[in-house]
Design a protein around this motif. Structure first.
Motif, mmCIF file in Angstrom:
data_model
loop_
_atom_site.group_PDB
_atom_site.id
_atom_site.type_symbol
_atom_site.label_atom_id
_atom_site.label_comp_id
_atom_site.label_asym_id
_atom_site.label_seq_id
_atom_site.Cartn_x
_atom_site.Cartn_y
_atom_site.Cartn_z
ATOM 1 N N GLN A 1 1.775 1.288 10.235
ATOM 2 C CA GLN A 1 2.947 1.054 9.266
ATOM 3 C C GLN A 1 2.439 0.499 7.853
ATOM 4 O O GLN A 1 2.947 1.150 7.063
ATOM 5 C CB GLN A 1 3.729 -0.284 9.786
ATOM 6 N N HIS B 1 0.929 4.054 6.356
ATOM 7 C CA HIS B 1 2.190 4.909 5.948
ATOM 8 C C HIS B 1 2.599 4.394 4.534
ATOM 9 O O HIS B 1 2.986 4.992 3.540
ATOM 10 C CB HIS B 1 2.863 4.750 6.985
ATOM 11 N N SER B 2 2.940 2.755 4.637
ATOM 12 C CA SER B 2 3.442 2.090 3.432
ATOM 13 C C SER B 2 2.505 2.374 2.144
ATOM 14 O O SER B 2 2.960 2.717 1.029
ATOM 15 C CB SER B 2 3.623 0.867 3.774
ATOM 16 N N ARG C 1 1.970 5.871 0.364
ATOM 17 C CA ARG C 1 2.981 6.152 -0.752
ATOM 18 C C ARG C 1 2.344 6.362 -1.964
ATOM 19 O O ARG C 1 2.684 7.140 -2.960
ATOM 20 C CB ARG C 1 4.196 5.570 -0.651
ATOM 21 N N SER D 1 8.114 2.793 15.755
ATOM 22 C CA SER D 1 8.884 2.052 15.067
ATOM 23 C C SER D 1 10.351 1.406 15.845
ATOM 24 O O SER D 1 11.034 2.236 16.494
ATOM 25 C CB SER D 1 9.449 2.785 13.965
ATOM 26 N N HIS E 1 16.026 8.726 6.133
ATOM 27 C CA HIS E 1 14.369 8.589 5.534
ATOM 28 C C HIS E 1 13.732 10.190 6.003
ATOM 29 O O HIS E 1 13.285 10.826 5.210
ATOM 30 C CB HIS E 1 13.768 7.345 6.257
ATOM 31 N N TYR F 1 0.763 -0.510 15.865
ATOM 32 C CA TYR F 1 1.923 -0.453 15.091
ATOM 33 C C TYR F 1 1.809 -0.948 13.651
ATOM 34 O O TYR F 1 2.112 -0.120 12.589
ATOM 35 C CB TYR F 1 3.164 -0.895 15.897
HETATM 36 C C1 HEM Z 1 5.730 11.654 1.621
HETATM 37 C C2 HEM Z 1 6.507 11.214 2.581
HETATM 38 C C3 HEM Z 1 6.895 9.745 2.971
HETATM 39 C C4 HEM Z 1 6.791 8.473 2.297
HETATM 40 C C5 HEM Z 1 6.270 8.270 0.833
HETATM 41 C C6 HEM Z 1 7.176 7.495 3.314
HETATM 42 C C7 HEM Z 1 7.187 6.106 2.917
HETATM 43 C C8 HEM Z 1 7.518 4.986 3.635
HETATM 44 C C9 HEM Z 1 7.506 3.914 3.311
HETATM 45 C C10 HEM Z 1 7.122 3.128 1.962
HETATM 46 C C11 HEM Z 1 8.060 3.073 4.429
HETATM 47 C C12 HEM Z 1 8.161 1.451 4.371
HETATM 48 C C13 HEM Z 1 7.158 0.819 5.221
HETATM 49 C C14 HEM Z 1 6.971 -0.533 5.240
HETATM 50 O O1 HEM Z 1 7.781 -1.110 6.289
HETATM 51 O O2 HEM Z 1 6.713 -1.323 4.214
HETATM 52 C C15 HEM Z 1 8.407 4.031 5.646
HETATM 53 C C16 HEM Z 1 8.759 3.710 6.648
HETATM 54 C C17 HEM Z 1 8.762 4.654 7.565
HETATM 55 N N1 HEM Z 1 8.731 5.965 7.545
HETATM 56 FE FE1 HEM Z 1 8.148 7.006 5.906
HETATM 57 N N2 HEM Z 1 7.274 7.976 4.359
HETATM 58 C C18 HEM Z 1 7.356 9.513 4.376
HETATM 59 C C19 HEM Z 1 7.530 10.507 5.194
HETATM 60 C C20 HEM Z 1 7.953 9.970 6.463
HETATM 61 C C21 HEM Z 1 8.244 11.020 7.535
HETATM 62 C C22 HEM Z 1 8.184 12.597 7.509
HETATM 63 C C23 HEM Z 1 8.773 10.110 8.446
HETATM 64 C C24 HEM Z 1 8.870 10.894 10.089
HETATM 65 C C25 HEM Z 1 8.732 11.917 10.619
HETATM 66 C C26 HEM Z 1 8.566 8.996 8.394
HETATM 67 C C27 HEM Z 1 8.923 7.972 9.190
HETATM 68 C C28 HEM Z 1 8.970 6.556 8.967
HETATM 69 C C29 HEM Z 1 9.392 5.500 9.879
HETATM 70 C C30 HEM Z 1 9.640 5.608 11.301
HETATM 71 C C31 HEM Z 1 9.310 4.434 9.124
HETATM 72 C C32 HEM Z 1 9.452 2.933 9.633
HETATM 73 C C33 HEM Z 1 8.289 2.218 10.119
HETATM 74 C C34 HEM Z 1 8.705 0.796 10.578
HETATM 75 O O3 HEM Z 1 8.453 -0.210 9.618
HETATM 76 O O4 HEM Z 1 8.811 0.715 11.800
HETATM 77 N N3 HEM Z 1 8.349 8.804 7.085
HETATM 78 N N4 HEM Z 1 8.161 5.178 4.974
#
Ligand code: HEM
Length: 147
Positions: A6, A9-10, A13, A66, A88, A2
């Motif tokens: 995370q 993904h972060s 960006r 998440s 989001h 996880y």
């Molecule tokens: C260009 C597209 C995207 C960007 C730039 C982006 C960016 C981010 C960022 C910066 C976070 C915060 C991470 C942290 O805790 O520091 C986040 C969390 C999250 N994103 Fe995205 N995201 C994008 C697309 C998506 C999509 C399409 C989904 C779902 C299908 C998604 C699902 C999530 C989830 C579930 C979290 C929460 C994760 C956690 O901390 O448990 N994201 N995203």
């Protein structure tokens, strides 16, 4: 698992934002230059790939990992849960759709300048939606980081 996803993904960006801005600047510079969009501009392609990788990582977080995504209880009343479960994903899916549409429209445009304008417009609105849907640390209620 996880935490690794995370962080990936972060951090990704920033790659997404830099590639989108670069693709938009290039398209803006070229939109009056009298050239035909080359069908597969590398910068536009890499920017689109980067948002699709984010989509994949986001979906894995969303569907399985998440703790902020919840389907029971007072979803709309809890700010963080509502943000990740509804806002989001919705904002990002529409933003990613804009970028994908722009890329595939431009690919088929053979008139002078037109493809560049298409990339510029669709990528710009996609970027705007992505910027608005990021849980920036300065937004109240989230404890998400900068990376
Ligand atoms: C260009 C597209 C995207 C960007 C730039 C982006 C960016 C981010 C960022 C910066 C976070 C915060 C991470 C942290 O805790 O520091 C986040 C969390 C999250 N994103 Fe995205 N995201 C994008 C697309 C998506 C999509 C399409 C989904 C779902 C299908 C998604 C699902 C999530 C989830 C579930 C979290 C929460 C994760 C956690 O901390 O448990 N994201 N995203």
């Amino acid at each position: 698992m996880y935490t690794a996803l995370q962080h990936a993904h972060s951090g990704l960006r920033w790659v997404v934002l830099v590639l989108l801005v670069a693709a938009i600047l290039k398209a803006t510079n070229k939109r009056r230059g009298g050239s035909v969009y080359p069908g597969k501009d590398k910068l536009a392609l890499f920017a689109m790939i980067s948002v699709h990788v984010q989509l994949l990582l986001g979906l894995i977080l969303y569907l399985w990992l998440s703790p902020y995504v919840q389907w029971q209880g007072d979803i709309m009343g809890q700010e963080i849960v509502r943000f990740y479960t509804v806002e989001h994903i919705l904002g990002m899916l529409i933003g990613i759709a804009f970028i994908t549409i722009g890329y595939s429209k431009a690919k088929r445009q053979v008139e002078l300048n037109v493809g560049w304008k298409t990339i510029g417009r669709w990528y710009f609105f996609g970027l705007l939606l992505i910027l608005l849907s990021i849980p920036w640390p300065f937004r109240v209620g989230f404890d998400a980081g900068w990376f």
